[in-house]
Enzyme design. Structure first.
Site, short mmCIF file in Angstrom:
data_model
loop_
_atom_site.label_atom_id
_atom_site.label_comp_id
_atom_site.label_asym_id
_atom_site.label_seq_id
_atom_site.Cartn_x
_atom_site.Cartn_y
_atom_site.Cartn_z
N HIS A 163 0.81 -1.23 0.00
CA HIS A 163 0.00 0.00 0.00
C HIS A 163 0.83 1.27 0.00
CE1 HIS A 163 -3.31 -2.68 0.39
NE2 HIS A 163 -2.93 -3.08 1.57
N ARG A 187 -7.36 15.72 -0.44
CA ARG A 187 -6.14 16.50 -0.21
C ARG A 187 -5.33 16.57 -1.50
NH1 ARG A 187 -4.88 11.16 1.37
NH2 ARG A 187 -3.30 10.37 -0.06
C1 MV4 Z 1 -9.90 -3.78 -2.96
C2 MV4 Z 1 -9.15 -4.69 -3.73
C3 MV4 Z 1 -9.84 -5.66 -4.42
N1 MV4 Z 1 -11.18 -5.73 -4.33
N2 MV4 Z 1 -11.24 -3.90 -2.91
C4 MV4 Z 1 -6.22 -1.59 -0.92
C5 MV4 Z 1 -6.15 -0.25 -0.28
C6 MV4 Z 1 -7.53 0.25 -0.15
N3 MV4 Z 1 -7.59 1.62 -0.56
C7 MV4 Z 1 -8.36 -0.62 -1.03
N4 MV4 Z 1 -7.50 -1.68 -1.49
C8 MV4 Z 1 -7.98 -2.68 -2.26
N5 MV4 Z 1 -9.33 -2.81 -2.26
C9 MV4 Z 1 -11.85 -4.85 -3.58
N6 MV4 Z 1 -13.19 -4.94 -3.50
C10 MV4 Z 1 -7.78 -4.55 -3.78
C11 MV4 Z 1 -7.18 -3.54 -3.03
C12 MV4 Z 1 -5.76 -3.46 -3.13
C13 MV4 Z 1 -5.16 -2.36 -3.70
C14 MV4 Z 1 -5.88 -1.28 -4.18
C15 MV4 Z 1 -5.25 -0.19 -4.75
C16 MV4 Z 1 -3.87 -0.19 -4.86
C17 MV4 Z 1 -3.14 -1.23 -4.39
C18 MV4 Z 1 -3.76 -2.32 -3.81
C19 MV4 Z 1 -2.99 -3.38 -3.33
C20 MV4 Z 1 -3.60 -4.45 -2.76
C21 MV4 Z 1 -5.00 -4.48 -2.64
#
Ligand code: MV4
Length: 503
Positions: free
Chosen positions: A235, A292
């Protein structure tokens, strides 16, 4: 009109904000902790106010201290930068109540977007696609299972107060729901004091694509196209680029419209970012809004040709955004690499300490947003990011070539940095081909951190290290022979000037 801005931040972003202030003739006030007494943002500002001990929860995060510093210095506005108090609704509200302009959205918009369940509801009402899932908090296993049987496994259980990956659990089997609920709830309670959770369909191997938006207080909301931020590790973003290599003009226009609708749905004003996750078939879903200015904003500035901080100041003054949607084009390609004081060979452990030598890249198409200098000691109290390297090219190929050239020029000794790790990223075929998603770093991890190659850079570093060592020996020799009282006149002058400084 704003005359004086207190910048409630430190490091590169404090400097970056002050630079735009200077260009528009607005005075800037720095705040600083003990560890930052000699930091670049303090020297650059027109005034500086000490706000306490080094730990951020005793300085940069203390609302009362920031408010007092603003009043003491006579600032009429506060720019929060990113991190720290930038998405703190209580802080925005205090500013509103005490007659200081918060350079950001209203407290109400921060609250609505900060609560992910509320945000999902608002987005559904505004016709913005969200990930299939619940629109109310789930109370227990039974309620979670009702949704799961509707949308199918796997799912994610997410904290409503979360974001950025905290309070999230992946569930692949029905019998693991109970434990995931418990874990997500308890993590959310500890981190946010709110244990509301909701369920979303899990999107496998998504892209992270976000839209920059600007909204003024006189009715204009525009988007400044997208940034692709899929190169991340736990992240933490590592590389961002714009345009996204997977985007088509049609989807871009559609997503841009949805991003504008998302901002309008919470009466947003200021600069903000709408995050989407996008699957391989270019299905996209609203994930969250960052209320932001973001770390990676310079790539948008470079490609769109807008100074986002200047726009923030205009908006805070009640003026119109300087450009209209139909005037905006994406010109060429920009990539940002985040340079961290971390050791990629040692599980990315932070590597604070004394920076001995630094040579920063320059030349055509390069921007470096940093704050460190030779002799600076990187404090262990704050985020270890030391700079952002932004490369622009007429197309993606040129931007990558320029980034590689700039990373080659970038030399830092004394501390460990992520520079070589970033050089490797620029050579991974999947990156070069624009064929990557959020799993890129883990998928290529062995290549990215393998130690058996030198990439021609070790040699340079060894040379620099040897040179510095030699110089240090000479310095020691000299002071032993001559003694400290007979230092040359210009050095003494330099010291006097420092002593005579504001601080
Ligand atoms: C998710 C996802 C897959 N499916 N939601 C990670 C941080 C948070 N902002 C939301 N995230 C994710 N939500 C669903 N329904 C996968 C991630 C995720 C991710 C998202 C954006 C950028 C990097 C990531 C790395 C791992 C998981």
């Amino acid at each position: 009109m704003i005359q004086k801005v207190l910048v409630a931040n430190r490091g590169e972003i404090a400097l970056r904000v002050m630079r735009s202030c200077r260009e528009v003739g607005v005075r800037s006030v720095a705040v600083f902790s003990d560890a930052d007494r000699k930091s670049a943002h303090v020297r650059y500002a027109d005034e500086a106010v000490h706000i306490g001990p080094s730990p951020s929860n005793e300085s940069y995060l203390v609302i009362d201290k920031i408010m007092a510093a603003a009043k003491q210095s006579g600032a009429d506005a506060i720019h929060p930068g990113y991190g720290f108090l930038s998405e703190n609704a209580t802080f925005a509200e205090r500013c509103e109540k005490e007659g200081l302009i918060f350079i950001g959205p209203s407290a109400a918009a921060i609250l609505e977007m900060g609560d992910k369940i509320t945000a999902r509801k608002k987005m559904i009402a505004a016709g913005v696609p969200v990930v299939p899932g619940t629109s109310e908090p789930v109370r227990d296993e039974q309620e979670a299972l009702v949704t799961i049987r509707e949308i199918g496994l796997p799912v994610m259980i997410k904290a409503s107060a979360g974001g950025g990956g905290k309070g999230m659990r992946l569930v692949k089997e029905e019998n693991l729901v109970v434990e995931a609920l418990r874990a997500a709830r308890s993590e959310a309670m500890t981190a946010f004091g709110d244990d509301s959770v909701y369920v979303e369909k899990y999107i496998e191997s998504p892209h992270h694509i976000e839209f920059q938006i600007l909204a003024d207080k006189v009715g204009n909301t525009i988007h400044l196209f997208e940034r692709e931020c899929s190169v991340q590790r736990r992240h933490q973003k590592v590389v961002e680029e714009t345009p996204s290599p997977i985007m088509t003009p049609e989807i871009r226009e559609e997503m841009g419209r949805h991003a504008v609708d998302a901002a309008k749905a919470v009466n947003y004003h200021g600069a903000g970012t709408i995050e989407f996750i996008v699957d391989d078939n270019l299905n996209y879903y609203f994930l969250e809004m960052n209320t932001r200015l973001q770390v990676e904003h310079p790539i948008t500035e470079r490609v769109v040709g807008i100074d986002l901080v200047k726009e923030q100041i205009r908006i805070a003054n009640g003026q119109e955004i300087s450009r209209r949607q139909d005037e905006l084009r994406q010109n060429g390609h920009a990539i940002e690499c985040r340079i961290y004081a971390e050791d990629p060979d040692n599980n990315f452990m932070p590597s604070p300490g004394l920076l001995k030598h630094i040579t920063e890249p320059m030349g055509t198409g390069i921007r470096v947003d940093g704050y460190v200098h030779e002799g600076y000691e990187i404090p262990l109290y704050y985020d270890p990011m030391i700079s952002k390297l932004i490369a622009w090219g007429k197309d993606r190929e040129e931007a990558i070539a320029r980034m590689k050239r700039a990373l080659y020029e970038y030399k830092i000794t004394g501390i460990k940095t992520s520079i070589r790790f970033l050089e490797r990223i620029m050579e991974v075929p999947d990156f070069v081909e624009g064929n990557y998603n959020t799993h890129f770093v883990e998928d290529n991890f062995d290549y990215l951190i393998s130690k058996d190659r030198c990439d021609g850079v070790c040699e340079d570093l060894a040379l620099i290290a040897a040179f510095l060592d030699y110089q240090e020996k000479l310095d020691k020799d000299r002071s032993l022979r001559i003694g400290s009282e007979s230092r040359s006149e210009w050095r003494a002058c330099g010291r006097k000037r420092n002593v005579g400084n504001r601080l």
